[in-house]
Design a protein around this motif. Sequence first.
Motif, PDB file in Angstrom:
ATOM      1  N   LEU A 250       1.804   2.294  -3.319  1.00 42.97           N
ATOM      2  CA  LEU A 250       0.644   2.731  -4.092  1.00 42.97           C
ATOM      3  C   LEU A 250       0.072   4.046  -3.584  1.00 42.97           C
ATOM      4  O   LEU A 250      -0.912   4.538  -4.105  1.00 42.97           O
ATOM      5  CB  LEU A 250      -0.444   1.647  -4.053  1.00 42.97           C
ATOM      6  N   GLY A 251       0.681   4.601  -2.538  1.00 43.31           N
ATOM      7  CA  GLY A 251       0.237   5.879  -2.019  1.00 43.31           C
ATOM      8  C   GLY A 251      -0.785   5.790  -0.903  1.00 43.31           C
ATOM      9  O   GLY A 251      -1.302   6.803  -0.460  1.00 43.31           O
ATOM     10  N   ASP A 252      -1.108   4.619  -0.445  1.00 40.40           N
ATOM     11  CA  ASP A 252      -2.070   4.453   0.640  1.00 40.40           C
ATOM     12  C   ASP A 252      -1.303   4.288   1.953  1.00 40.40           C
ATOM     13  O   ASP A 252      -1.162   3.196   2.485  1.00 40.40           O
ATOM     14  CB  ASP A 252      -2.975   3.250   0.372  1.00 40.40           C
ATOM     15  N   SER A 253      -0.807   5.408   2.463  1.00 41.75           N
ATOM     16  CA  SER A 253       0.061   5.382   3.644  1.00 41.75           C
ATOM     17  C   SER A 253      -0.657   4.909   4.896  1.00 41.75           C
ATOM     18  O   SER A 253      -0.052   4.259   5.747  1.00 41.75           O
ATOM     19  CB  SER A 253       0.663   6.771   3.880  1.00 41.75           C
ATOM     20  N   ASP A 254      -1.937   5.220   5.018  1.00 43.40           N
ATOM     21  CA  ASP A 254      -2.662   4.810   6.221  1.00 43.40           C
ATOM     22  C   ASP A 254      -2.823   3.290   6.273  1.00 43.40           C
ATOM     23  O   ASP A 254      -2.572   2.664   7.304  1.00 43.40           O
ATOM     24  CB  ASP A 254      -4.027   5.498   6.294  1.00 43.40           C
ATOM     25  N   SER A 255      -3.205   2.686   5.167  1.00 42.31           N
ATOM     26  CA  SER A 255      -3.318   1.219   5.126  1.00 42.31           C
ATOM     27  C   SER A 255      -1.955   0.569   5.320  1.00 42.31           C
ATOM     28  O   SER A 255      -1.830  -0.447   6.008  1.00 42.31           O
ATOM     29  CB  SER A 255      -3.917   0.757   3.800  1.00 42.31           C
TER      30      SER A 255
ATOM     31  N   GLN B  55       0.811  -1.208   0.000  1.00 44.86           N
ATOM     32  CA  GLN B  55       0.000   0.000   0.000  1.00 44.86           C
ATOM     33  C   GLN B  55       0.854   1.272   0.000  1.00 44.86           C
ATOM     34  O   GLN B  55       0.488   2.272  -0.599  1.00 44.86           O
ATOM     35  CB  GLN B  55      -0.926   0.036   1.227  1.00 44.86           C
TER      36      GLN B  55
ATOM     37  N   ASN C 128       4.770  10.150   5.534  1.00 43.23           N
ATOM     38  CA  ASN C 128       3.807  10.473   4.467  1.00 43.23           C
ATOM     39  C   ASN C 128       2.487  10.985   5.024  1.00 43.23           C
ATOM     40  O   ASN C 128       1.782  11.751   4.357  1.00 43.23           O
ATOM     41  CB  ASN C 128       3.550   9.248   3.590  1.00 43.23           C
ATOM     42  N   LEU C 129       2.159  10.555   6.238  1.00 43.23           N
ATOM     43  CA  LEU C 129       0.906  10.993   6.873  1.00 43.23           C
ATOM     44  C   LEU C 129       1.086  12.294   7.670  1.00 43.23           C
ATOM     45  O   LEU C 129       0.149  12.764   8.291  1.00 43.23           O
ATOM     46  CB  LEU C 129       0.376   9.886   7.795  1.00 43.23           C
TER      47      LEU C 129
END
Length: 122
Positions: A5-10, A2, A38-39
């Motif tokens: 893919l840019g889904d830092s929270d997941s 993730q 990233n978050l």
Amino acid sequence: MQLALGDSDSARQALEKADQLAPDNPVILTLLGDAHSNLGETEQALAHYRKAIDLQPGAARPVAALAKLYLQVDQPSQAIALLQQPADIADDPNTLALMVRAKMAVGDLRSTLTYARKLLAL
């Protein structure tokens, strides 16, 4: 993954589970630092990068990640101190590029040129 893919929270959630299974894994800690960075969670990112470095001193990846974060939060002196410590990353292009940025940020033009020349010679 993730994070890629840019889904830092997941990614952070998955990496926290992995960290519970392997709490002293510097790769997982570095990736956790990336996810927190990233978050915008700077303190958590700093803590994970520092722990990764403590577990694997001189490892280029967490050192570079922490130095980059120091530059992002306008702490170039911290980045310089970190990048000058481990001798085994002295020829790492990412590390040298970060040192160029850090030296420039503190106005040390002579050292900026020195590190830029080292980088170009690689």
